[in-house]
Design a protein around this motif. Structure first.
Motif, PDB file in Angstrom:
ATOM      1  N   GLY A  27      44.883-100.685  32.873  1.00  0.00           N
ATOM      2  CA  GLY A  27      45.291 -99.295  32.536  1.00  0.00           C
ATOM      3  C   GLY A  27      44.502 -98.610  31.610  1.00  0.00           C
ATOM      4  O   GLY A  27      44.028 -97.327  31.351  1.00  0.00           O
ATOM      5  N   HIS A  28      44.058 -99.391  30.324  1.00  0.00           N
ATOM      6  CA  HIS A  28      43.366 -98.952  29.194  1.00  0.00           C
ATOM      7  C   HIS A  28      42.068 -98.403  29.722  1.00  0.00           C
ATOM      8  O   HIS A  28      41.441 -97.233  29.305  1.00  0.00           O
ATOM      9  CB  HIS A  28      43.230-100.004  28.258  1.00  0.00           C
ATOM     10  N   ALA A  29      41.587 -99.200  30.479  1.00  0.00           N
ATOM     11  CA  ALA A  29      40.149 -98.705  31.047  1.00  0.00           C
ATOM     12  C   ALA A  29      40.117 -97.563  31.761  1.00  0.00           C
ATOM     13  O   ALA A  29      39.384 -96.595  31.899  1.00  0.00           O
ATOM     14  CB  ALA A  29      39.561 -99.797  31.968  1.00  0.00           C
ATOM     15  N   LYS A  89      36.446 -84.475  29.651  1.00  0.00           N
ATOM     16  CA  LYS A  89      35.519 -84.414  29.054  1.00  0.00           C
ATOM     17  C   LYS A  89      35.495 -84.511  27.480  1.00  0.00           C
ATOM     18  O   LYS A  89      34.599 -83.865  26.690  1.00  0.00           O
ATOM     19  CB  LYS A  89      34.907 -82.966  29.445  1.00  0.00           C
ATOM     20  N   HIS A  90      36.288 -85.454  27.062  1.00  0.00           N
ATOM     21  CA  HIS A  90      36.323 -85.844  25.639  1.00  0.00           C
ATOM     22  C   HIS A  90      35.113 -87.035  25.314  1.00  0.00           C
ATOM     23  O   HIS A  90      34.575 -87.590  26.222  1.00  0.00           O
ATOM     24  CB  HIS A  90      37.540 -86.746  25.277  1.00  0.00           C
ATOM     25  N   ASP A  91      34.907 -87.153  24.167  1.00  0.00           N
ATOM     26  CA  ASP A  91      33.683 -88.096  23.769  1.00  0.00           C
ATOM     27  C   ASP A  91      34.286 -89.540  23.577  1.00  0.00           C
ATOM     28  O   ASP A  91      33.454 -90.357  23.047  1.00  0.00           O
ATOM     29  CB  ASP A  91      32.791 -87.410  22.555  1.00  0.00           C
ATOM     30  N   THR A  92      35.637 -89.545  23.968  1.00  0.00           N
ATOM     31  CA  THR A  92      36.145 -90.963  23.869  1.00  0.00           C
ATOM     32  C   THR A  92      35.307 -92.209  24.037  1.00  0.00           C
ATOM     33  O   THR A  92      35.082 -93.124  23.444  1.00  0.00           O
ATOM     34  CB  THR A  92      37.556 -90.953  24.403  1.00  0.00           C
ATOM     35  N   LEU A 115      38.272 -93.861  31.349  1.00  0.00           N
ATOM     36  CA  LEU A 115      37.482 -93.206  32.333  1.00  0.00           C
ATOM     37  C   LEU A 115      38.128 -91.698  32.444  1.00  0.00           C
ATOM     38  O   LEU A 115      37.419 -90.739  32.832  1.00  0.00           O
ATOM     39  CB  LEU A 115      37.633 -93.946  33.597  1.00  0.00           C
ATOM     40  N   LYS A 116      39.436 -91.480  32.626  1.00  0.00           N
ATOM     41  CA  LYS A 116      40.344 -90.264  32.559  1.00  0.00           C
ATOM     42  C   LYS A 116      39.669 -89.173  31.359  1.00  0.00           C
ATOM     43  O   LYS A 116      39.410 -88.153  31.530  1.00  0.00           O
ATOM     44  CB  LYS A 116      41.750 -90.375  32.329  1.00  0.00           C
ATOM     45  N   HIS A 117      39.725 -89.882  30.312  1.00  0.00           N
ATOM     46  CA  HIS A 117      39.201 -88.931  29.062  1.00  0.00           C
ATOM     47  C   HIS A 117      37.906 -88.664  29.235  1.00  0.00           C
ATOM     48  O   HIS A 117      37.333 -87.471  28.918  1.00  0.00           O
ATOM     49  CB  HIS A 117      39.365 -89.868  27.651  1.00  0.00           C
ATOM     50  N   HIS A 118      36.965 -89.446  29.995  1.00  0.00           N
ATOM     51  CA  HIS A 118      35.683 -89.283  30.037  1.00  0.00           C
ATOM     52  C   HIS A 118      35.352 -88.273  31.338  1.00  0.00           C
ATOM     53  O   HIS A 118      34.589 -87.062  30.898  1.00  0.00           O
ATOM     54  CB  HIS A 118      34.699 -90.631  30.282  1.00  0.00           C
ATOM     55  N   SER A 163      41.541 -88.025  20.460  1.00  0.00           N
ATOM     56  CA  SER A 163      41.766 -86.601  21.140  1.00  0.00           C
ATOM     57  C   SER A 163      43.058 -86.682  21.974  1.00  0.00           C
ATOM     58  O   SER A 163      43.459 -87.847  22.393  1.00  0.00           O
ATOM     59  CB  SER A 163      40.611 -85.978  21.684  1.00  0.00           C
ATOM     60  N   GLY A 164      43.293 -85.564  22.573  1.00  0.00           N
ATOM     61  CA  GLY A 164      44.413 -85.430  23.410  1.00  0.00           C
ATOM     62  C   GLY A 164      45.826 -84.930  23.065  1.00  0.00           C
ATOM     63  O   GLY A 164      45.716 -84.665  21.763  1.00  0.00           O
ATOM     64  N   SER A 165      46.736 -84.794  23.712  1.00  0.00           N
ATOM     65  CA  SER A 165      47.956 -84.247  23.187  1.00  0.00           C
ATOM     66  C   SER A 165      48.742 -85.277  22.243  1.00  0.00           C
ATOM     67  O   SER A 165      48.229 -86.581  22.136  1.00  0.00           O
ATOM     68  CB  SER A 165      49.012 -84.342  24.302  1.00  0.00           C
ATOM     69  N   ARG A 166      49.835 -84.987  21.473  1.00  0.00           N
ATOM     70  CA  ARG A 166      50.450 -85.615  20.503  1.00  0.00           C
ATOM     71  C   ARG A 166      50.857 -87.044  21.238  1.00  0.00           C
ATOM     72  O   ARG A 166      50.749 -88.353  20.777  1.00  0.00           O
ATOM     73  CB  ARG A 166      51.407 -85.011  19.902  1.00  0.00           C
ATOM     74  N   PHE A 167      51.457 -86.804  22.343  1.00  0.00           N
ATOM     75  CA  PHE A 167      51.987 -87.925  23.144  1.00  0.00           C
ATOM     76  C   PHE A 167      50.809 -88.932  23.364  1.00  0.00           C
ATOM     77  O   PHE A 167      50.999 -90.184  23.491  1.00  0.00           O
ATOM     78  CB  PHE A 167      52.523 -87.375  24.672  1.00  0.00           C
TER      79      PHE A 167
END
Ligand code: HEM
Ligand code: HEM
Length: 180
Positions: A155-157, A168-171, A161-164, A78-82
């Motif tokens: 950075g990945h973690a 509010k994505h279910d990533t 957390l930012k997505h969560h 999910s998220g923008s193409r970038f």
């Protein structure tokens, strides 16, 4: 659900992801600590024994993981193409750094022609011993790739957390439990 599908990771990928994350952090801390030990410290020999044994098991687990990755559909991002392109590149870079760190570790340990005993359970033979100054060269690669790996994983973690919490994505949820 053990397999992955377009909506979510399955149990096997989830289990391997979290075991790998724990082992990578543990190996980094142990590797770093090993360097500070004196010759007469009992951990001078035990530390590398645990480090190499866990490291080789992680290498085998990572090879299984990559095969499993190709054998299954990958959950759509999910998220923008970038963000989606960035995430894919980031994930492949994590795999590449994982493999580079473990292969260079293997090359340090087997440079003298001796195999690696994994928990005195089985021995992984020394296959490549002819690279000039192999031990030092592989040692340099090992340090920089391990460092790059933990920084990228950090950075990945943060992105997870930012997505969560922010988007509010279910990533993150689908890396914790298979989603319906
Ligand atoms: C993702 C997995 C791994 C991580 C994060 C990791 C991390 C580290 C770190 C931070 C050090 C101390 C700094 C250095 O000298 O490079 C180290 C040292 C070392 N690692 Fe690993 N390592 C991993 C896997 C392995 C594997 C699979 C092996 C071999 C089977 C291995 C063998 C060694 C050896 C022999 C040293 C001591 C090097 C020296 O004395 O210069 N490592 N590791
Ligand atoms: C050393 C630590 C870690 C490593 C090496 C690592 C590695 C990876 C890799 C390679 C993937 C891609 C999976 C694939 O599609 O094939 C992934 C996915 C994921 N990781 Fe990690 N990870 C680590 C730690 C963490 C932590 C601490 C979190 C959470 C705070 C996290 C959350 C996630 C999530 C949510 C995904 C799924 C992303 C998506 O749906 O595309 N990871 N991880």
């Amino acid at each position: 659900m053990i397999t992955d599908n377009k909506r979510s990771y399955g149990w096997l990928s989830i289990l391997i992801h979290w075991i790998s994350a724990l082992v990578v952090i543990g190996l980094f801390a142990l590797g770093y600590w090993m360097l500070t030990l004196g010759y007469y410290d009992p951990w001078y020999r035990l530390g590398p024994w645990w480090h190499k044994s866990f490291g080789m098991l992680l290498l085998i687990l990572t090879l299984v993981r990559v095969l499993w990755r190709f054998a299954n559909p990958t959950p759509t991002l999910s998220g923008s193409r970038f963000e989606r392109v960035g995430a894919r590149l980031g994930h492949w870079l994590l795999y590449a750094l994982l493999l580079l760190t473990m292969l260079s570790g293997y090359l340090i340990s087997t440079a003298d022609g001796r195999g690696i005993s994994v928990f005195d359970w089985f021995t992984v033979p020394a296959l490549i011993t002819s690279i000039p100054a192999q031990e030092n060269l592989a040692g340099e690669v090992h340090w920089y790739s391990a460092l790059a790996l933990v920084i990228l994983a950090g950075g990945h973690a943060l992105m997870a957390l930012k997505h969560h919490f922010w988007d509010k994505h279910d990533t993150l949820k689908r890396m914790l439990k298979p989603q319906k």
